[in-house]
Scaffold this motif. Structure first.
Motif, mmCIF file in Angstrom:
data_model
loop_
_atom_site.group_PDB
_atom_site.id
_atom_site.type_symbol
_atom_site.label_atom_id
_atom_site.label_comp_id
_atom_site.label_asym_id
_atom_site.label_seq_id
_atom_site.Cartn_x
_atom_site.Cartn_y
_atom_site.Cartn_z
ATOM 1 N N ASP A 1 1.003 -1.349 -0.004
ATOM 2 C CA ASP A 1 0.023 -0.045 -0.047
ATOM 3 C C ASP A 1 0.881 1.401 0.075
ATOM 4 N N LEU A 2 1.743 1.381 -0.667
ATOM 5 C CA LEU A 2 2.807 2.426 -0.918
ATOM 6 C C LEU A 2 2.193 3.462 -1.840
ATOM 7 N N LYS A 3 2.218 4.621 -0.982
ATOM 8 C CA LYS A 3 1.761 5.950 -1.705
ATOM 9 C C LYS A 3 2.749 7.053 -1.717
ATOM 10 N N LEU B 1 3.061 7.555 -6.949
ATOM 11 C CA LEU B 1 2.971 6.205 -6.637
ATOM 12 C C LEU B 1 1.873 5.620 -5.795
ATOM 13 N N ASP B 2 1.167 4.690 -6.058
ATOM 14 C CA ASP B 2 0.168 3.931 -5.257
ATOM 15 C C ASP B 2 0.406 2.467 -5.849
ATOM 16 N N VAL B 3 1.172 1.751 -4.920
ATOM 17 C CA VAL B 3 1.702 0.518 -5.302
ATOM 18 C C VAL B 3 1.016 -0.380 -4.131
ATOM 19 N N PRO B 4 -0.092 -1.265 -4.611
ATOM 20 C CA PRO B 4 -0.674 -2.188 -3.635
ATOM 21 C C PRO B 4 0.259 -3.311 -2.923
ATOM 22 N N GLU B 5 1.143 -3.749 -3.930
ATOM 23 C CA GLU B 5 1.912 -5.002 -3.489
ATOM 24 C C GLU B 5 2.885 -5.234 -4.554
ATOM 25 N N PHE B 6 4.216 -5.444 -3.808
ATOM 26 C CA PHE B 6 5.285 -5.844 -4.760
ATOM 27 C C PHE B 6 6.319 -6.415 -3.669
ATOM 28 N N THR B 7 6.999 -7.342 -4.417
ATOM 29 C CA THR B 7 7.956 -8.442 -3.525
ATOM 30 C C THR B 7 9.221 -8.705 -4.371
ATOM 31 N N ARG C 1 12.433 -12.320 -15.288
ATOM 32 C CA ARG C 1 11.078 -11.555 -14.545
ATOM 33 C C ARG C 1 11.074 -10.198 -14.909
ATOM 34 N N VAL C 2 10.209 -9.921 -15.458
ATOM 35 C CA VAL C 2 10.102 -8.314 -15.819
ATOM 36 C C VAL C 2 8.811 -7.916 -15.471
ATOM 37 N N VAL C 3 8.625 -6.727 -14.618
ATOM 38 C CA VAL C 3 7.489 -6.373 -14.301
ATOM 39 C C VAL C 3 7.235 -5.038 -14.926
ATOM 40 N N ASP C 4 6.055 -4.835 -15.305
ATOM 41 C CA ASP C 4 5.626 -3.416 -15.833
ATOM 42 C C ASP C 4 5.110 -2.458 -14.571
ATOM 43 N N LEU C 5 5.755 -1.642 -14.467
ATOM 44 C CA LEU C 5 5.468 -0.500 -13.301
ATOM 45 C C LEU C 5 4.046 0.042 -13.534
ATOM 46 N N ALA C 6 3.658 0.092 -14.858
ATOM 47 C CA ALA C 6 2.177 0.641 -14.953
ATOM 48 C C ALA C 6 1.065 -0.469 -14.407
ATOM 49 N N GLN C 7 1.590 -1.683 -14.340
ATOM 50 C CA GLN C 7 0.765 -2.574 -13.780
ATOM 51 C C GLN C 7 0.333 -2.849 -12.358
ATOM 52 N N ILE C 8 1.677 -2.489 -11.704
ATOM 53 C CA ILE C 8 1.641 -2.620 -10.388
ATOM 54 C C ILE C 8 1.434 -1.013 -9.554
ATOM 55 N N ASN C 9 1.626 -0.077 -10.311
ATOM 56 C CA ASN C 9 1.464 1.205 -9.895
ATOM 57 C C ASN C 9 0.185 2.010 -10.420
ATOM 58 N N ARG C 10 -0.678 1.912 -9.601
ATOM 59 C CA ARG C 10 -2.002 2.549 -10.059
ATOM 60 C C ARG C 10 -2.064 3.831 -10.381
ATOM 61 N N ALA C 11 -1.116 4.680 -10.006
ATOM 62 C CA ALA C 11 -0.924 6.031 -10.232
ATOM 63 C C ALA C 11 -0.036 6.490 -11.519
ATOM 64 N N ALA C 12 0.534 5.281 -12.290
ATOM 65 C CA ALA C 12 1.296 5.405 -13.259
ATOM 66 C C ALA C 12 0.857 6.442 -14.454
#
Length: 236
Positions: free
Chosen positions: A8-10, A24-30, A210-221
């Motif tokens: 829940d990072l904002k 930033l509005d990231v619900p979850e990332f590990t 492993r490639v993560v799209d920031l737009a998919q984990i960051n709702r504020a992108a």
């Protein structure tokens, strides 16, 4: 337990017109220990803000950043600085080398904030990166590619558990970019460090499992604008 865990990072900033932009509005990332992950992010997507939050350089408005179980948000600024020096290596897009110091001094000065200067290990790192005959050269006497290698050595000098890399190959030509990436990944692997690298370069991203799209984990992108949020500083 994950090495790095975001929940829940904002983070928001106030624009010159008074509106509040959520960056930033990231619900979850590990990120697991020793895992190497690339994060795809276009300009303005919040990737530098995210890395700076993970590094403890800036504080989020809310949420948690846990590094080996320690929540950075619960630490004082001095405690975050100490944790960063001991645990995190950061490769900045613009290198951030000290122009008045030699390649070796740039690396050993970075060590001063951790376990202490180790000239032998610093020299070994630089030699591994092909700079064994450039230890006494200042940044202006080095090519862009050589400066990048000094930045890589500095990031790894304190044997960090986590290496953050912000567009680390953005200033290099395609051939040297891939060479620098391979060196960074190899050295992280040798030292057991996890790697989180952000880039918009597909040739770089394609080399990661492993490639993560920031737009998919960051709702504020997309750059949401809200009123009444807790904000501070300027957008980056």
């Amino acid at each position: 337990m994950a090495l790095l865990e975001l929940r829940d990072l904002k983070k928001s900033y106030r624009a010159p017109d008074g509106t509040v932009q959520v960056v930033l509005d990231v619900p979850e990332f590990t990120l697991g220990a020793s895992e190497q992950v690339a994060m795809a992010g276009s300009s303005g997507s919040g990737k530098t803000t995210l890395l700076n939050a993970i590094a403890g350089i800036l504080t989020p408005d809310s949420g948690s950043i846990r590094l080996e179980g320690t929540d950075l948000a619960q630490l004082s600024e001095s405690q975050r600085d100490a944790l960063r020096a001991a645990t995190i290596g950061y490769v900045f897009q613009t290198f951030n080398l000290l122009q008045g110091y030699t390649a070796l001094e740039n690396v050993t000065l970075g060590m001063a904030f951790g376990p202490g200067p180790d000239r032998a290990f610093a020299s070994e790192l630089l030699a591994r990166l092909g700079l064994g005959d450039r230890l006494d050269y200042r940044p202006r006497q080095l090519s862009v590619g050589q400066q990048q290698r000094v930045a890589l050595a500095r990031a790894l000098a304190n044997r960090p558990r986590l290496v953050l890399a912000d567009e680390p190959t953005g200033n290099l030509d395609p051939v040297r970019a891939l060479e620098a990436l391979d060196m960074l990944r190899e050295l992280c692997g040798e030292h057991g460090a996890a790697l989180l690298l952000v880039s918009h370069d597909r040739s770089i991203l394609d080399r990661f499992e492993r490639v993560v799209d920031l737009a998919q984990i960051n709702r504020a992108a997309a750059g949401a604008v809200v009123a009444g949020a807790t904000v501070g500083g300027n957008a980056s």
